[in-house]
Write a protein that holds these residues in place. Structure first.
Motif, mmCIF file in Angstrom:
data_model
loop_
_atom_site.group_PDB
_atom_site.id
_atom_site.type_symbol
_atom_site.label_atom_id
_atom_site.label_comp_id
_atom_site.label_asym_id
_atom_site.label_seq_id
_atom_site.Cartn_x
_atom_site.Cartn_y
_atom_site.Cartn_z
ATOM 1 N N GLU A 16 0.850 -1.194 0.000
ATOM 2 C CA GLU A 16 0.000 0.000 0.000
ATOM 3 C C GLU A 16 0.884 1.242 0.000
ATOM 4 O O GLU A 16 1.990 1.246 0.573
ATOM 5 C CB GLU A 16 -0.930 0.015 1.210
ATOM 6 C CG GLU A 16 -0.213 0.014 2.553
ATOM 7 C CD GLU A 16 -1.191 0.037 3.721
ATOM 8 O OE1 GLU A 16 -1.724 1.136 3.999
ATOM 9 O OE2 GLU A 16 -1.407 -1.017 4.336
ATOM 10 N N VAL A 17 0.399 2.285 -0.642
ATOM 11 C CA VAL A 17 1.160 3.535 -0.725
ATOM 12 C C VAL A 17 1.105 4.262 0.606
ATOM 13 O O VAL A 17 0.054 4.353 1.245
ATOM 14 C CB VAL A 17 0.588 4.441 -1.839
ATOM 15 C CG1 VAL A 17 1.268 5.807 -1.826
ATOM 16 C CG2 VAL A 17 0.740 3.770 -3.195
ATOM 17 N N MET A 30 6.611 5.911 -1.885
ATOM 18 C CA MET A 30 7.016 4.971 -0.845
ATOM 19 C C MET A 30 5.838 4.061 -0.511
ATOM 20 O O MET A 30 4.684 4.500 -0.469
ATOM 21 C CB MET A 30 7.462 5.720 0.411
ATOM 22 C CG MET A 30 8.807 6.399 0.262
ATOM 23 S SD MET A 30 10.168 5.185 0.107
ATOM 24 C CE MET A 30 10.166 4.469 1.758
ATOM 25 N N ARG A 31 6.142 2.816 -0.269
ATOM 26 C CA ARG A 31 5.103 1.832 0.026
ATOM 27 C C ARG A 31 5.464 1.002 1.255
ATOM 28 O O ARG A 31 6.641 0.816 1.576
ATOM 29 C CB ARG A 31 4.903 0.872 -1.157
ATOM 30 C CG ARG A 31 4.496 1.544 -2.456
ATOM 31 C CD ARG A 31 4.449 0.537 -3.587
ATOM 32 N NE ARG A 31 4.221 1.171 -4.886
ATOM 33 C CZ ARG A 31 3.029 1.334 -5.438
ATOM 34 N NH1 ARG A 31 1.950 0.889 -4.802
ATOM 35 N NH2 ARG A 31 2.909 1.917 -6.625
ATOM 36 N N LEU A 77 7.132 -11.079 6.689
ATOM 37 C CA LEU A 77 8.125 -10.010 6.646
ATOM 38 C C LEU A 77 7.426 -8.709 6.254
ATOM 39 O O LEU A 77 6.685 -8.678 5.277
ATOM 40 C CB LEU A 77 9.215 -10.341 5.624
ATOM 41 C CG LEU A 77 10.232 -9.231 5.356
ATOM 42 C CD1 LEU A 77 11.116 -8.985 6.566
ATOM 43 C CD2 LEU A 77 11.076 -9.571 4.125
ATOM 44 N N GLU A 78 7.651 -7.638 7.001
ATOM 45 C CA GLU A 78 7.062 -6.330 6.703
ATOM 46 C C GLU A 78 8.180 -5.310 6.519
ATOM 47 O O GLU A 78 9.099 -5.239 7.335
ATOM 48 C CB GLU A 78 6.109 -5.898 7.820
ATOM 49 C CG GLU A 78 4.893 -6.811 7.965
ATOM 50 C CD GLU A 78 3.941 -6.372 9.067
ATOM 51 O OE1 GLU A 78 2.762 -6.144 8.772
ATOM 52 O OE2 GLU A 78 4.412 -6.244 10.214
ATOM 53 N N GLU A 79 8.085 -4.533 5.457
ATOM 54 C CA GLU A 79 9.123 -3.549 5.152
ATOM 55 C C GLU A 79 8.524 -2.338 4.450
ATOM 56 O O GLU A 79 7.328 -2.307 4.129
ATOM 57 C CB GLU A 79 10.202 -4.169 4.257
ATOM 58 C CG GLU A 79 11.506 -4.488 4.974
ATOM 59 C CD GLU A 79 12.197 -3.260 5.543
ATOM 60 O OE1 GLU A 79 11.815 -2.131 5.185
ATOM 61 O OE2 GLU A 79 13.121 -3.430 6.350
ATOM 62 N N GLN A 80 9.364 -1.346 4.214
ATOM 63 C CA GLN A 80 8.984 -0.158 3.444
ATOM 64 C C GLN A 80 10.010 0.058 2.340
ATOM 65 O O GLN A 80 11.190 -0.249 2.505
ATOM 66 C CB GLN A 80 8.934 1.089 4.340
ATOM 67 C CG GLN A 80 7.858 1.055 5.399
ATOM 68 C CD GLN A 80 7.822 2.331 6.220
ATOM 69 O OE1 GLN A 80 8.496 3.311 5.912
ATOM 70 N NE2 GLN A 80 7.017 2.338 7.265
ATOM 71 N N GLU A 110 -0.211 -5.034 -8.271
ATOM 72 C CA GLU A 110 -1.491 -5.215 -7.594
ATOM 73 C C GLU A 110 -1.275 -5.044 -6.097
ATOM 74 O O GLU A 110 -0.185 -5.338 -5.574
ATOM 75 C CB GLU A 110 -2.066 -6.603 -7.874
ATOM 76 C CG GLU A 110 -2.334 -6.880 -9.344
ATOM 77 C CD GLU A 110 -2.838 -8.295 -9.571
ATOM 78 O OE1 GLU A 110 -3.113 -8.994 -8.577
ATOM 79 O OE2 GLU A 110 -2.946 -8.701 -10.734
ATOM 80 N N PRO A 111 -2.294 -4.591 -5.350
ATOM 81 C CA PRO A 111 -2.134 -4.412 -3.903
ATOM 82 C C PRO A 111 -1.961 -5.734 -3.151
ATOM 83 O O PRO A 111 -1.426 -5.755 -2.052
ATOM 84 C CB PRO A 111 -3.415 -3.698 -3.478
ATOM 85 C CG PRO A 111 -4.403 -4.002 -4.560
ATOM 86 C CD PRO A 111 -3.615 -4.106 -5.816
#
Length: 245
Positions: A16-17, A30-31, A77-80, A110-111
């Motif tokens: 997501e943005v 950035m997402r 895993l979560e990142e930016q 795609e999201p």
């Protein structure tokens, strides 16, 4: 000879943005993104990927600490970031079953999107086979076969061939348990029951017992005649409830 079994591994990516952060440049916002690992069951349902004890993500080298290891399903895993790239995902199989590597296309077309990979796994390792059974059937040879082997009584006879008295004593000590029937019952046990037997033997092991755990072949050998009476009785009561003896 044991067979391998195929399982479908699903890699799910979401993004997501981040509107509160300025774009790096025109068209490259950035997402916030995430990647997780699950298994696909026979009916198509997502299941925990419990056949892995950890998952390592190898990110683009521009990330700080690009190698990330997670040890709990769904290994999310979560990142930016703003860029798309191919990452290598290393799946570490439980029960010392080795590793599987897949290449994942991280993109923001795609999201949310899923990519499935069909991978094969050995069924010769007891714990791994048990966990694999939770996500689908095992080959007939793996389901029916037993990783538990009981050595023939001849080993016990060689151990006590010194005197007639020692032979009589051994026979008397095991008189309350029909060891041959117990051995037959053990061979009839299913995978889950065998794991419980291995646990009982391991927890009550003594120096006098002949026990061999062949990890490479996925077999567990024991000489029933070397087991103490209390353990034999435990196994006898357990097998009576689980098998027709």
């Amino acid at each position: 000879m044991t067979q391998d079994v195929v399982r479908t591994i699903k890699v799910t990516t979401t993004s997501e943005v981040l509107t509160d952060l300025a774009p790096v440049s025109e068209g490259f916002p950035m997402r916030k993104w995430s990647v997780k690992i699950t298994l696909v069951g026979p009916s198509g349902a997502e299941l925990p990927a419990s056949i892995f004890d950890k998952v390592t993500y190898k990110l683009h080298p521009t990330f700080q600490n690009p190698n990330r290891t997670l040890k709990k399903p769904p290994f999310k895993l979560e990142e930016q970031g703003w860029g798309e790239f191919d990452m290598t995902i290393i799946l570490h199989i439980v029960d010392k079953g080795g590793e599987k590597s897949i290449v994942h296309d991280l993109n923001f077309l795609e999201p949310k999107y899923d990519i499935e990979h069909k991978l094969s796994f050995p069924t010769s390792r007891p714990l791994l086979a048990k966990l694999l059974a939770e996500s689908g059937p095992l080959p007939d040879s793996a389901a029916a076969g037993s990783p538990l082997a009981t050595d023939e009584p001849k080993k016990e006879k060689r151990k006590h061939e010194g005197t007639d008295a020692s032979k009589k004593k051994s026979k008397h000590e095991k008189a309350s348990i029909d060891v041959e029937r117990l051995a037959e019952g053990l061979e009839k046990l299913g995978q889950d029951d065998i794991l419980q037997v291995v646990q009982m033997v391991t927890e009550n092991r003594t120096p006098d017992m002949y026990v061999k755990n062949d990890v490479e072949e996925g077999e567990f050998h024991l000489d029933l005649f070397t087991l103490p009476d209390n353990l034999l009785k435990m196994l006898w009561e357990f097998v009576k409830k689980r098998a027709d003896i």
